[in-house]
Design a protein around this motif. Structure first.
Motif, short mmCIF file in Angstrom:
data_model
loop_
_atom_site.label_atom_id
_atom_site.label_comp_id
_atom_site.label_asym_id
_atom_site.label_seq_id
_atom_site.Cartn_x
_atom_site.Cartn_y
_atom_site.Cartn_z
N ALA A 275 0.83 -1.21 0.00
CA ALA A 275 0.00 0.00 0.00
C ALA A 275 0.86 1.26 0.00
O ALA A 275 0.61 2.21 -0.76
CB ALA A 275 -0.93 -0.01 1.21
N VAL A 276 1.89 1.27 0.85
CA VAL A 276 2.75 2.45 0.96
C VAL A 276 3.55 2.65 -0.32
O VAL A 276 3.69 3.78 -0.81
CB VAL A 276 3.67 2.30 2.19
CG1 VAL A 276 4.83 3.28 2.12
CG2 VAL A 276 2.88 2.51 3.47
N ARG A 277 4.11 1.58 -0.88
CA ARG A 277 4.89 1.73 -2.11
C ARG A 277 4.01 2.20 -3.26
O ARG A 277 4.47 2.94 -4.15
CB ARG A 277 5.57 0.41 -2.46
CG ARG A 277 6.54 -0.10 -1.39
CD ARG A 277 7.72 0.84 -1.16
NE ARG A 277 8.47 0.44 0.03
CZ ARG A 277 8.50 1.10 1.18
NH1 ARG A 277 7.84 2.24 1.31
NH2 ARG A 277 9.20 0.65 2.21
N MET A 278 2.74 1.78 -3.27
CA MET A 278 1.84 2.24 -4.32
C MET A 278 1.56 3.73 -4.17
O MET A 278 1.52 4.47 -5.17
CB MET A 278 0.53 1.45 -4.26
CG MET A 278 -0.36 1.66 -5.47
SD MET A 278 0.42 1.02 -6.96
CE MET A 278 -0.43 1.99 -8.22
N VAL A 279 1.37 4.19 -2.93
CA VAL A 279 1.18 5.63 -2.71
C VAL A 279 2.42 6.39 -3.20
O VAL A 279 2.29 7.42 -3.88
CB VAL A 279 0.91 5.92 -1.23
CG1 VAL A 279 0.92 7.42 -0.96
CG2 VAL A 279 -0.43 5.33 -0.80
N VAL B 164 8.43 -1.09 -10.50
CA VAL B 164 9.45 -2.14 -10.41
C VAL B 164 9.80 -2.64 -11.80
O VAL B 164 10.96 -2.91 -12.11
CB VAL B 164 8.96 -3.29 -9.51
CG1 VAL B 164 9.94 -4.45 -9.51
CG2 VAL B 164 8.74 -2.78 -8.08
N PHE B 165 8.79 -2.78 -12.66
CA PHE B 165 9.02 -3.10 -14.08
C PHE B 165 7.88 -2.50 -14.88
O PHE B 165 6.83 -2.16 -14.34
CB PHE B 165 9.14 -4.61 -14.32
CG PHE B 165 7.96 -5.40 -13.85
CD1 PHE B 165 6.83 -5.54 -14.66
CD2 PHE B 165 7.97 -6.02 -12.61
CE1 PHE B 165 5.72 -6.26 -14.23
CE2 PHE B 165 6.87 -6.75 -12.17
CZ PHE B 165 5.75 -6.87 -12.98
N GLU B 166 8.09 -2.38 -16.21
CA GLU B 166 7.08 -1.80 -17.09
C GLU B 166 6.96 -2.66 -18.34
O GLU B 166 7.93 -2.79 -19.09
CB GLU B 166 7.44 -0.37 -17.49
CG GLU B 166 7.45 0.63 -16.34
CD GLU B 166 7.79 2.03 -16.81
OE1 GLU B 166 6.89 2.71 -17.35
OE2 GLU B 166 8.95 2.43 -16.65
N ARG B 167 5.76 -3.25 -18.54
CA ARG B 167 5.51 -4.04 -19.73
C ARG B 167 4.17 -3.66 -20.39
O ARG B 167 4.01 -3.83 -21.59
CB ARG B 167 5.49 -5.53 -19.40
CG ARG B 167 6.85 -6.11 -19.06
CD ARG B 167 6.83 -7.63 -19.11
NE ARG B 167 6.03 -8.20 -18.04
CZ ARG B 167 6.54 -8.66 -16.90
NH1 ARG B 167 7.84 -8.62 -16.69
NH2 ARG B 167 5.74 -9.17 -15.97
#
Length: 313
Positions: free
Chosen positions: A288-292, A302-305
């Motif tokens: 939750a915190v990392r998403m905020v 962390v990655f983009e696809r």
């Protein structure tokens, strides 16, 4: 990262203005935090038979140590170790408190570089656990014993100053405030001044408004709604909201069913300026915190696809 995203007063989210910090960048133990664009997740390990949430699930030493290590492995930035509940009850001697917390500190310090904090109000306990590897003293009594600040000042540790009104482990029924947020802010400002007078610098101070501590559910909701006024004191603000009764009473949920409410309260607290959240469910809280942080533009994916693969020619 754009110049705009790098300024904590003007994050990517339009309209969000966070209170500035006196010393945003901190070295705590072996870890460095930039609280102008970072939120730390503090895990909870209570080595008590009567903790309010887990009711002794980590009272056994081996279970407490394993819970602390597991929390660090799950992504917790800090692990907070407690040997005496805040709730009213019989006094536990300093020797017995040390018997509970010291072995956990020693074991965790030997197995992880996670920040270790100990929830205590006793100077003699603080001195021993800091010598054993703890980096933070988390005092939920608002420096009831100012000698605790002397220990912290001499040690290099960080001090958490929390708002509460009662003497340690004493009842404080039906607390009353004319304006709970204003009075909490004034209390914390006074106790921070005490800590400074005893030699604790701003770079090693954290504040906590003390959700539910000598407060009703409506008081804690008001604190959460106006947490930016607490954060405006300029010190990193800790929000200890996890599974608290104000969440249970707001939702009509018993302790095992308060995770969703806890994550919502933690998220709102972060958006109001909290920079440390004290949580029971580490993995869910870290996500939750990392998403905020990602939405605010403080960290990249962390990655983009998604929609980045080549289509058919």
């Amino acid at each position: 990262m754009s110049e705009r995203a790098a300024d904590p007063r003007r994050p990517d989210a339009p309209g969000l203005v966070l209170p500035p910090l006196l010393v945003p960048r901190r070295r705590i133990g072996s870890r460095t935090f930039d609280f102008s664009r970072q939120v730390a997740v503090m895990a909870i390990v209570n080595r008590t038979p009567d903790s309010f949430f887990d009711r002794g699930a980590t009272f056994a030493l081996d279970l407490a140590v394993q819970a602390a290590v597991d929390a660090a492995d799950a992504g917790a930035d800090w692990v907070d170790i407690g040997g005496v509940p805040f709730a009213p009850g019989p006094e536990l001697s300093a020797a017995d408190e040390l018997d509970r917390v010291l072995p956990v500190v020693q074991a965790l310090a030997s197995r992880s570089d996670v920040v270790i904090s100990v929830d205590t109000f006793r100077p003699e306990v603080a001195e021993r656990v800091v010598a054993a590897g703890a980096h933070v003293v988390n005092d939920t009594t608002g420096l009831h014993d100012p000698g605790l600040a002397d220990v912290v000042a001499d040690s290099g540790a960080t001090l958490v100053v929390t708002h509460s009104l009662a003497l340690p482990r004493r009842e404080h029924p039906r607390p009353r405030y004319d304006d709970v947020v204003t009075e909490v802010v004034e209390f914390l400002a006074r106790r921070v001044d005490v800590a400074r007078a005893h030699g604790v610098p701003d770079a090693r101070l954290v504040i906590d408004p003390g959700h539910d501590l000598n407060k009703t559910t409506r008081h804690s909701l008001e604190l959460t709604r106006r947490l930016s006024e607490v954060a405006a004191l300029g010190h990193p603000t800790l929000a200890a909201v996890s599974n608290k009764d104000f969440i249970g009473e707001s939702l009509g949920r018993e302790k095992p069913d308060r995770l969703a409410g806890s994550l919502a309260a933690a998220t709102i607290s972060v958006l109001q300026g909290a920079r440390i959240v004290r949580m029971h469910d580490v993995r869910a809280s870290v996500d939750a915190v990392r998403m905020v942080e990602a939405v605010l533009g403080w960290r990249g994916p962390v990655f983009e696809r998604h929609n980045l693969t080549e289509g058919p020619s």
